[in-house]
Design a protein around this motif. Structure first.
Motif, PDB file in Angstrom:
ATOM      1  N   LEU A  19       0.824  -1.211   0.000  1.00 16.53           N
ATOM      2  CA  LEU A  19       0.000   0.000   0.000  1.00 16.53           C
ATOM      3  C   LEU A  19       0.856   1.257   0.000  1.00 16.53           C
ATOM      4  CD1 LEU A  19      -2.870  -0.995   2.469  1.00 16.53           C
ATOM      5  CD2 LEU A  19      -3.063  -0.577   0.023  1.00 16.53           C
ATOM      6  N   LEU A  20       1.980   1.240   0.702  1.00 19.49           N
ATOM      7  CA  LEU A  20       2.897   2.384   0.654  1.00 19.49           C
ATOM      8  C   LEU A  20       3.371   2.639  -0.772  1.00 19.49           C
ATOM      9  CD1 LEU A  20       5.065   1.802   3.857  1.00 19.49           C
ATOM     10  CD2 LEU A  20       3.580   3.762   3.410  1.00 19.49           C
ATOM     11  N   LYS A  21       3.696   1.563  -1.473  1.00 15.33           N
ATOM     12  CA  LYS A  21       4.120   1.699  -2.860  1.00 15.33           C
ATOM     13  C   LYS A  21       2.984   2.226  -3.726  1.00 15.33           C
ATOM     14  CE  LYS A  21       6.164  -0.983  -6.635  1.00 15.33           C
ATOM     15  NZ  LYS A  21       6.625  -2.339  -7.066  1.00 15.33           N
ATOM     16  N   ASP A  22       1.763   1.737  -3.474  1.00 10.92           N
ATOM     17  CA  ASP A  22       0.612   2.199  -4.250  1.00 10.92           C
ATOM     18  C   ASP A  22       0.342   3.682  -4.023  1.00 10.92           C
ATOM     19  OD1 ASP A  22       0.286  -0.287  -5.281  1.00 10.92           O
ATOM     20  OD2 ASP A  22      -1.359  -0.885  -3.960  1.00 10.92           O
ATOM     21  N   ILE A  23       0.490   4.122  -2.778  1.00 12.78           N
ATOM     22  CA  ILE A  23       0.228   5.536  -2.477  1.00 12.78           C
ATOM     23  C   ILE A  23       1.212   6.425  -3.225  1.00 12.78           C
ATOM     24  CG2 ILE A  23       0.324   7.257  -0.629  1.00 12.78           C
ATOM     25  CD1 ILE A  23      -0.788   5.121   1.258  1.00 12.78           C
ATOM     26  N   LYS A  24       2.478   6.019  -3.243  1.00 12.21           N
ATOM     27  CA  LYS A  24       3.473   6.804  -3.995  1.00 12.21           C
ATOM     28  C   LYS A  24       3.157   6.800  -5.489  1.00 12.21           C
ATOM     29  CE  LYS A  24       7.157   5.924  -0.641  1.00 12.21           C
ATOM     30  NZ  LYS A  24       8.470   5.267  -0.404  1.00 12.21           N
ATOM     31  N   SER A  25       2.738   5.645  -5.995  1.00 10.90           N
ATOM     32  CA  SER A  25       2.367   5.577  -7.407  1.00 10.90           C
ATOM     33  C   SER A  25       1.155   6.445  -7.693  1.00 10.90           C
ATOM     34  CB  SER A  25       2.090   4.124  -7.806  1.00 10.90           C
ATOM     35  OG  SER A  25       3.233   3.315  -7.642  1.00 10.90           O
ATOM     36  N   LEU A  26       0.211   6.473  -6.764  1.00 10.09           N
ATOM     37  CA  LEU A  26      -0.972   7.309  -6.941  1.00 10.09           C
ATOM     38  C   LEU A  26      -0.612   8.791  -6.892  1.00 10.09           C
ATOM     39  CD1 LEU A  26      -3.631   5.348  -4.848  1.00 10.09           C
ATOM     40  CD2 LEU A  26      -3.623   5.681  -7.324  1.00 10.09           C
ATOM     41  N   ASP A  27       0.368   9.144  -6.065  1.00  9.37           N
ATOM     42  CA  ASP A  27       0.839  10.542  -6.076  1.00  9.37           C
ATOM     43  C   ASP A  27       1.342  10.925  -7.461  1.00  9.37           C
ATOM     44  OD1 ASP A  27       0.248  11.167  -3.490  1.00  9.37           O
ATOM     45  OD2 ASP A  27       2.194  10.565  -2.696  1.00  9.37           O
ATOM     46  N   LEU A  28       2.162  10.062  -8.036  1.00 10.99           N
ATOM     47  CA  LEU A  28       2.695  10.330  -9.369  1.00 10.99           C
ATOM     48  C   LEU A  28       1.579  10.349 -10.404  1.00 10.99           C
ATOM     49  CD1 LEU A  28       5.131  10.737 -11.196  1.00 10.99           C
ATOM     50  CD2 LEU A  28       5.375   8.249 -11.318  1.00 10.99           C
ATOM     51  N   LEU A  29       0.634   9.398 -10.295  1.00  8.18           N
ATOM     52  CA  LEU A  29      -0.482   9.358 -11.239  1.00  8.18           C
ATOM     53  C   LEU A  29      -1.347  10.599 -11.122  1.00  8.18           C
ATOM     54  CD1 LEU A  29      -2.090   7.751 -13.354  1.00  8.18           C
ATOM     55  CD2 LEU A  29      -3.367   6.704 -11.469  1.00  8.18           C
ATOM     56  N   TYR A  30      -1.555  11.084  -9.904  1.00 10.57           N
ATOM     57  CA  TYR A  30      -2.367  12.289  -9.712  1.00 10.57           C
ATOM     58  C   TYR A  30      -1.674  13.497 -10.346  1.00 10.57           C
ATOM     59  CZ  TYR A  30      -5.240  15.821  -7.403  1.00 10.57           C
ATOM     60  OH  TYR A  30      -6.092  16.870  -7.154  1.00 10.57           O
ATOM     61  N   ASP A  31      -0.368  13.610 -10.105  1.00 15.51           N
ATOM     62  CA  ASP A  31       0.364  14.741 -10.698  1.00 15.51           C
ATOM     63  C   ASP A  31       0.301  14.704 -12.221  1.00 15.51           C
ATOM     64  OD1 ASP A  31       1.020  15.630  -8.191  1.00 15.51           O
ATOM     65  OD2 ASP A  31       2.979  14.644  -8.151  1.00 15.51           O
ATOM     66  N   ARG A  32       0.491  13.520 -12.792  1.00 12.54           N
ATOM     67  CA  ARG A  32       0.461  13.423 -14.245  1.00 12.54           C
ATOM     68  C   ARG A  32      -0.956  13.633 -14.788  1.00 12.54           C
ATOM     69  NH1 ARG A  32       5.380  11.069 -15.699  1.00 12.54           N
ATOM     70  NH2 ARG A  32       6.855  11.998 -14.224  1.00 12.54           N
ATOM     71  N   THR A  33      -1.945  13.165 -14.045  1.00 11.90           N
ATOM     72  CA  THR A  33      -3.332  13.374 -14.480  1.00 11.90           C
ATOM     73  C   THR A  33      -3.689  14.854 -14.437  1.00 11.90           C
ATOM     74  OG1 THR A  33      -3.946  11.191 -13.630  1.00 11.90           O
ATOM     75  CG2 THR A  33      -5.736  12.711 -14.072  1.00 11.90           C
ATOM     76  N   LEU A  34      -3.235  15.521 -13.372  1.00 12.64           N
ATOM     77  CA  LEU A  34      -3.491  16.957 -13.271  1.00 12.64           C
ATOM     78  C   LEU A  34      -2.780  17.708 -14.394  1.00 12.64           C
ATOM     79  CD1 LEU A  34      -4.798  19.224 -11.657  1.00 12.64           C
ATOM     80  CD2 LEU A  34      -2.730  19.331 -10.248  1.00 12.64           C
ATOM     81  N   ALA A  35      -1.544  17.286 -14.724  1.00  9.02           N
ATOM     82  CA  ALA A  35      -0.836  17.914 -15.843  1.00  9.02           C
ATOM     83  C   ALA A  35      -1.557  17.657 -17.162  1.00  9.02           C
ATOM     84  CB  ALA A  35       0.601  17.383 -15.916  1.00  9.02           C
ATOM     85  N   PHE A  36      -2.081  16.435 -17.319  1.00  8.68           N
ATOM     86  CA  PHE A  36      -2.865  16.107 -18.513  1.00  8.68           C
ATOM     87  C   PHE A  36      -4.132  16.957 -18.577  1.00  8.68           C
ATOM     88  CE2 PHE A  36      -6.165  13.193 -20.388  1.00  8.68           C
ATOM     89  CZ  PHE A  36      -5.762  13.358 -21.704  1.00  8.68           C
ATOM     90  N   TYR A  37      -4.744  17.180 -17.416  1.00  6.91           N
ATOM     91  CA  TYR A  37      -5.946  18.023 -17.336  1.00  6.91           C
ATOM     92  C   TYR A  37      -5.631  19.450 -17.797  1.00  6.91           C
ATOM     93  CZ  TYR A  37      -9.862  20.479 -15.111  1.00  6.91           C
ATOM     94  OH  TYR A  37     -10.948  21.269 -14.878  1.00  6.91           O
ATOM     95  N   ASP A  38      -4.500  19.973 -17.311  1.00 11.10           N
ATOM     96  CA  ASP A  38      -4.112  21.319 -17.718  1.00 11.10           C
ATOM     97  C   ASP A  38      -3.726  21.357 -19.201  1.00 11.10           C
ATOM     98  OD1 ASP A  38      -4.528  22.169 -15.139  1.00 11.10           O
ATOM     99  OD2 ASP A  38      -2.437  21.871 -14.536  1.00 11.10           O
ATOM    100  N   GLU A  39      -3.064  20.299 -19.666  1.00 12.22           N
ATOM    101  CA  GLU A  39      -2.668  20.247 -21.069  1.00 12.22           C
ATOM    102  C   GLU A  39      -3.886  20.197 -21.980  1.00 12.22           C
ATOM    103  OE1 GLU A  39       0.464  20.064 -23.991  1.00 12.22           O
ATOM    104  OE2 GLU A  39       0.432  20.537 -21.849  1.00 12.22           O
ATOM    105  N   LEU A  40      -4.898  19.451 -21.572  1.00 12.71           N
ATOM    106  CA  LEU A  40      -6.129  19.403 -22.353  1.00 12.71           C
ATOM    107  C   LEU A  40      -6.766  20.785 -22.453  1.00 12.71           C
ATOM    108  CD1 LEU A  40      -7.823  16.090 -21.130  1.00 12.71           C
ATOM    109  CD2 LEU A  40      -6.930  16.564 -23.413  1.00 12.71           C
ATOM    110  N   ALA A  41      -6.687  21.536 -21.355  1.00 11.12           N
ATOM    111  CA  ALA A  41      -7.248  22.888 -21.367  1.00 11.12           C
ATOM    112  C   ALA A  41      -6.526  23.760 -22.404  1.00 11.12           C
ATOM    113  CB  ALA A  41      -7.143  23.510 -19.975  1.00 11.12           C
ATOM    114  N   LEU A  42      -5.207  23.603 -22.513  1.00 12.21           N
ATOM    115  CA  LEU A  42      -4.455  24.361 -23.514  1.00 12.21           C
ATOM    116  C   LEU A  42      -4.864  23.950 -24.927  1.00 12.21           C
ATOM    117  CD1 LEU A  42      -0.899  24.294 -21.893  1.00 12.21           C
ATOM    118  CD2 LEU A  42      -2.533  26.190 -21.892  1.00 12.21           C
ATOM    119  N   TYR A  43      -5.014  22.663 -25.159  1.00 14.53           N
ATOM    120  CA  TYR A  43      -5.423  22.193 -26.481  1.00 14.53           C
ATOM    121  C   TYR A  43      -6.837  22.652 -26.816  1.00 14.53           C
ATOM    122  CZ  TYR A  43      -1.407  19.273 -27.618  1.00 14.53           C
ATOM    123  OH  TYR A  43      -0.153  18.836 -27.967  1.00 14.53           O
TER     124      TYR A  43
END
Length: 392
Positions: A156-180
């Motif tokens: 679960l510790l590993k999953d939480i860290k992976s989810l942190d990275l996934l959240y950051d990348r998803t948020l970046a994707f969200y912002d990138e979609l807004a630019l497109y």
């Protein structure tokens, strides 16, 4: 719980504190607009506008696809790591350990409890023997389950860290979609404001022989414009879904954080307490069994004293009664004397009755003899001389 599992759980405390203290950023409240964008943001939108070639259908179809590549790589990496992992076992292990502890029945601890007919039929062990067997089994189960919980904690510790990275990348994707989306909307506005009117004017100004080609170019432009509009609409839908996935990721992560905190608390605090309480329960039960044995011995002694006293009283009464009796009971002598007198009286009475009957019989015999003689004499007198001679 083994010492290795206990040490591993305590060592994970610092890592748990670090991952649970991470605060995830919220998505921006509104999408950017090219008309209002300034500085670097406007430059980023212009870069994405430059990716659109209205005469190239491929550029429209793949418009915005580059933004998802990095996010897709992260998602695939996570799926490759957890595709055979069931999220349930961590919670299941907690339920198992609670069920194991709650498996002790209070009635089973009562050594005075009589076994049910089913227990007697199936030959089940006595309550205390079953309790000890359950305790030995629970200890091994606790060792196994706590080891599993420790493994779930690290995963679960590993999953939480992976989810942190996934959240950051998803948020970046969200912002990138807004630019497109902003770039696509600006491109649509430019086409509607400049290119379509210019092409319409070119069609009208073209010679009659070239009007067909010019009209076809206008239709192609409008078709490409409509394709771009649909693509921008798809990007808006994708952005909306991406926005919905952000709180979902956060919710899963918060659940994992709560679960890992609960697991660590169970390993560090609860399980040792349970083991202590179980050890105390065994000691208390053994003390109760020893006290029961002492009580039964004392009860047996008291029962023997009481029974012996009652038996002595009864035996003494019987013996003294027999000692105080005469050789013959007066009642027996009185009865025997009465029977003897009655016997003598019966003998005398029977003798008198016999004498009377004999005297009467003697008189009757004499009478019968006299009658016989008389009858014989009369018979002789009535015979002829010839009959008399014949009889003679």
């Amino acid at each position: 719980m083994t010492d290795k599992t206990q040490a591993s759980a305590e060592a994970a405390l610092d890592e748990i504190r670090s991952v649970t203290s991470v605060v995830l950023p919220d998505p921006p409240p509104a999408a950017p607009n090219y008309a209002e964008a300034q500085g670097p943001l406007a430059d980023e939108i212009r870069k994405r506008i430059a990716e659109i070639d209205i005469r190239d259908t491929g550029s429209i179809v793949h418009f915005g696809a580059r933004a998802q590549n990095e996010l897709q790589e992260i998602s695939q990496a996570m799926l490759a790591d957890v595709k055979n992992k069931d999220v349930g076992p961590a919670g299941e292990s907690l339920r198992d350990i609670v069920t194991t502890i709650r498996g002790f029945s209070v009635s089973e601890l009562d050594v005075r409890r009589k076994r049910s007919w089913w227990e007697r039929l199936t030959g089940r062990a006595a309550p205390f023997a079953k309790f000890v067997a359950n305790y030995e089994q629970v200890q091994s189960q606790i060792d196994r389950i706590t080891s599993d919980l420790d493994g779930h904690q690290h995963r679960l510790l590993k999953d939480i860290k992976s989810l942190d990275l996934l959240y950051d990348r998803t948020l970046a994707f969200y912002d990138e979609l807004a630019l497109y989306i902003a770039a696509g909307e600006e491109k649509l506005a430019l086409i509607d404001r400049d290119e379509v009117p210019a092409k319409e004017a070119a069609v009208k100004a073209a010679p009659e022989n070239d009007q067909v080609m010019a009209a076809q170019e206008l239709r192609d432009l409008r078709a490409a414009r409509d394709d771009l509009e649909r693509r921008v609409h798809d990007l808006k839908l994708t952005r909306q879904v991406t926005m919905q996935s952000l709180p979902s990721i956060r919710l899963v992560q918060e659940n994992d954080k709560s679960l890992i905190t609960k697991i660590n608390s169970t390993l560090v605090n609860t399980v040792p307490l349970w083991e202590t309480q179980l050890a105390q329960a065994v000691t208390i039960q053994r003390s109760a069994q020893a006290a029961k044995a002492v009580k039964e011995a004392n009860d047996l002694t008291n029962d023997l004293l009481t029974a012996n006293a009652k038996n002595l009283r009864q035996a003494n009464a019987t013996i003294r009664t027999e000692v105080e009796r005469g050789v013959f009971d007066i009642e027996s002598v009185r009865g025997a004397n009465a029977e003897l007198i009655a016997t003598i009286e019966d003998s005398l009475r029977i003798a008198d009755e016999g004498k009377a009957r004999r005297a009467a019989a003697e008189t009757e015999l004499q009478q019968m003899e006299a009658q016989l003689r008389t009858t014989l004499s009369a018979a002789r007198a009535s015979q002829t001389p010839a009959q008399a001679a014949a009889r003679s």
